[in-house]
Design a protein around this motif. Structure first.
Motif, PDB file in Angstrom:
ATOM      1  N   TRP A  36     -25.101  36.050  -6.952  1.00 38.37           N
ATOM      2  CA  TRP A  36     -25.948  34.886  -6.723  1.00 38.37           C
ATOM      3  C   TRP A  36     -26.704  34.548  -8.002  1.00 38.37           C
ATOM      4  O   TRP A  36     -27.115  35.438  -8.759  1.00 38.37           O
ATOM      5  N   PRO A  37     -26.893  33.272  -8.271  1.00 35.81           N
ATOM      6  CA  PRO A  37     -27.707  32.893  -9.433  1.00 35.81           C
ATOM      7  C   PRO A  37     -29.114  33.463  -9.309  1.00 35.81           C
ATOM      8  O   PRO A  37     -29.707  33.446  -8.226  1.00 35.81           O
ATOM      9  N   SER A  38     -29.619  34.017 -10.394  1.00 35.94           N
ATOM     10  CA  SER A  38     -30.960  34.578 -10.400  1.00 35.94           C
ATOM     11  C   SER A  38     -31.917  33.536 -10.955  1.00 35.94           C
ATOM     12  O   SER A  38     -31.956  33.284 -12.161  1.00 35.94           O
ATOM     13  N   ILE A  82     -18.879  29.743  -5.812  1.00 35.09           N
ATOM     14  CA  ILE A  82     -17.607  30.302  -6.274  1.00 35.09           C
ATOM     15  C   ILE A  82     -17.416  30.027  -7.757  1.00 35.09           C
ATOM     16  O   ILE A  82     -16.948  30.891  -8.515  1.00 35.09           O
ATOM     17  N   GLU A  83     -17.779  28.828  -8.199  1.00 33.72           N
ATOM     18  CA  GLU A  83     -17.676  28.505  -9.624  1.00 33.72           C
ATOM     19  C   GLU A  83     -18.568  29.415 -10.460  1.00 33.72           C
ATOM     20  O   GLU A  83     -18.174  29.868 -11.537  1.00 33.72           O
ATOM     21  N   HIS A  84     -19.767  29.694  -9.963  1.00 30.73           N
ATOM     22  CA  HIS A  84     -20.666  30.604 -10.674  1.00 30.73           C
ATOM     23  C   HIS A  84     -20.089  32.014 -10.700  1.00 30.73           C
ATOM     24  O   HIS A  84     -20.170  32.720 -11.714  1.00 30.73           O
ATOM     25  N   ASP A  85     -19.485  32.427  -9.601  1.00 26.73           N
ATOM     26  CA  ASP A  85     -18.863  33.747  -9.517  1.00 26.73           C
ATOM     27  C   ASP A  85     -17.757  33.891 -10.563  1.00 26.73           C
ATOM     28  O   ASP A  85     -17.641  34.933 -11.228  1.00 26.73           O
ATOM     29  N   GLU A  86     -16.949  32.854 -10.732  1.00 27.03           N
ATOM     30  CA  GLU A  86     -15.891  32.873 -11.741  1.00 27.03           C
ATOM     31  C   GLU A  86     -16.483  32.922 -13.143  1.00 27.03           C
ATOM     32  O   GLU A  86     -15.950  33.610 -14.030  1.00 27.03           O
ATOM     33  N   LEU A  92     -11.595  36.647  -6.809  1.00 25.83           N
ATOM     34  CA  LEU A  92     -12.021  36.848  -5.428  1.00 25.83           C
ATOM     35  C   LEU A  92     -10.836  37.166  -4.521  1.00 25.83           C
ATOM     36  O   LEU A  92      -9.877  36.394  -4.449  1.00 25.83           O
ATOM     37  N   ILE A  93     -10.904  38.307  -3.838  1.00 30.51           N
ATOM     38  CA  ILE A  93      -9.974  38.623  -2.752  1.00 30.51           C
ATOM     39  C   ILE A  93     -10.792  38.672  -1.468  1.00 30.51           C
ATOM     40  O   ILE A  93     -11.662  39.526  -1.306  1.00 30.51           O
ATOM     41  N   MET A  94     -10.525  37.738  -0.575  1.00 33.32           N
ATOM     42  CA  MET A  94     -11.239  37.687   0.692  1.00 33.32           C
ATOM     43  C   MET A  94     -10.633  38.686   1.680  1.00 33.32           C
ATOM     44  O   MET A  94      -9.473  39.088   1.550  1.00 33.32           O
ATOM     45  N   ALA A  95     -11.418  39.053   2.673  1.00 32.29           N
ATOM     46  CA  ALA A  95     -10.939  40.017   3.666  1.00 32.29           C
ATOM     47  C   ALA A  95      -9.687  39.510   4.376  1.00 32.29           C
ATOM     48  O   ALA A  95      -8.742  40.267   4.612  1.00 32.29           O
ATOM     49  N   GLU A  96      -9.661  38.207   4.706  1.00 31.37           N
ATOM     50  CA  GLU A  96      -8.515  37.679   5.448  1.00 31.37           C
ATOM     51  C   GLU A  96      -7.248  37.594   4.610  1.00 31.37           C
ATOM     52  O   GLU A  96      -6.153  37.393   5.158  1.00 31.37           O
ATOM     53  N   ASP A  97      -7.360  37.746   3.288  1.00 31.10           N
ATOM     54  CA  ASP A  97      -6.161  37.721   2.445  1.00 31.10           C
ATOM     55  C   ASP A  97      -5.198  38.853   2.778  1.00 31.10           C
ATOM     56  O   ASP A  97      -4.008  38.774   2.482  1.00 31.10           O
ATOM     57  N   ILE A  98      -5.719  39.898   3.414  1.00 33.18           N
ATOM     58  CA  ILE A  98      -4.849  41.022   3.763  1.00 33.18           C
ATOM     59  C   ILE A  98      -3.790  40.599   4.781  1.00 33.18           C
ATOM     60  O   ILE A  98      -2.693  41.160   4.826  1.00 33.18           O
ATOM     61  N   ASP A  99      -4.094  39.575   5.585  1.00 33.72           N
ATOM     62  CA  ASP A  99      -3.134  39.108   6.593  1.00 33.72           C
ATOM     63  C   ASP A  99      -1.953  38.390   5.949  1.00 33.72           C
ATOM     64  O   ASP A  99      -0.814  38.514   6.413  1.00 33.72           O
ATOM     65  N   ASN A 100      -2.220  37.627   4.886  1.00 30.58           N
ATOM     66  CA  ASN A 100      -1.164  36.870   4.223  1.00 30.58           C
ATOM     67  C   ASN A 100      -0.462  37.676   3.124  1.00 30.58           C
ATOM     68  O   ASN A 100       0.751  37.549   2.935  1.00 30.58           O
ATOM     69  N   LEU A 101      -1.219  38.489   2.402  1.00 33.85           N
ATOM     70  CA  LEU A 101      -0.663  39.207   1.250  1.00 33.85           C
ATOM     71  C   LEU A 101      -0.173  40.604   1.607  1.00 33.85           C
ATOM     72  O   LEU A 101       0.818  41.074   1.050  1.00 33.85           O
TER      73      LEU A 101
END
Length: 208
Positions: A36-38, A82-86, A92-101
């Motif tokens: 998060w931005p500080s 998300i842009e700040h995170d990058e 970013l790997i989201m939890a639900e990505d495990i279903d597709n990947l």
């Protein structure tokens, strides 16, 4: 391997590791991105929270641009976050990505992202349990992904946010955290992931 405690312990750890290795990569297992931005506060110290410490580490030049989150499952408040995170240097790997990947593809993606760089593993237990965020990874899925990361250039690890208030009478969360810490120790001394044993299927012909 460090045991916590509030997740802000990662900031002084990264400061110490930077003196030896320079900027390092981070593999961050968590329900939340913690970048998060500080925006400041009454004092400089008030900028340090358990949701901003990676942003501060980025500002101090402690991390490389090849870090990655795994298992994120909280609500992200808009594309700006998300842009700040990058910008901070995370993928970013989201939890639900495990279903597709699938687990193997997630392991492959993390390994490609980190490469041969020195890497620190930070694990918030709410990747699996703890804070009331629904639909995270199971302990079994997480442990298998962790074991697939053996052979990376780990320079340290932690498991944090194990809070007695969120544990139940069976100590499930505490026991899970202890098992994960044991896995972390194995990661520090193992050169490659364990091979799966392929068992020959028994048939009626084999029995006759």
């Amino acid at each position: 391997v460090l045991l916590g405690g509030d997740h802000t312990i990662v900031l002084p750890i990264l400061r110490s590791l930077h003196q030896v290795y320079g900027p390092i990569s981070v593999i961050h297992f968590d329900a939340h991105i913690d970048t998060w931005p500080s925006l400041g506060g009454i004092t400089e110290q008030s900028r340090v929270t358990h949701g901003t410490f990676f942003t501060l580490a980025f500002e101090e030049g402690l991390m490389s641009n090849t870090s990655i989150h795994a298992g994120i499952w909280n609500k992200l408040q808009g594309p700006e976050l998300i842009e700040h995170d990058e910008e901070v240097g995370f993928e970013l790997i989201m939890a639900e990505d495990i279903d597709n990947l699938g687990m193997d593809e997630i392991v492959k993606h993390i390994r490609q992202r980190i490469g041969n760089s020195p890497v620190y593993l930070s694990f918030d237990i709410d990747t699996i349990a703890g804070t009331p965020e629904p639909a995270g990874w199971t302990g079994r899925e997480t442990k298998r992904i962790l074991r697939g990361l053996a052979g990376l250039n780990f320079v340290g690890a932690d498991i944090v946010e194990v809070a007695p208030a969120y544990n139940n009478a069976g100590d499930i969360t505490g026991i899970l955290a202890a098992g994960l810490a044991d896995d972390f120790l194995a990661l520090l001394v193992t050169d490659k992931p364990p091979k799966r044993q392929v068992k020959r299927r028994r048939t009626l012909a084999n029995e006759l």
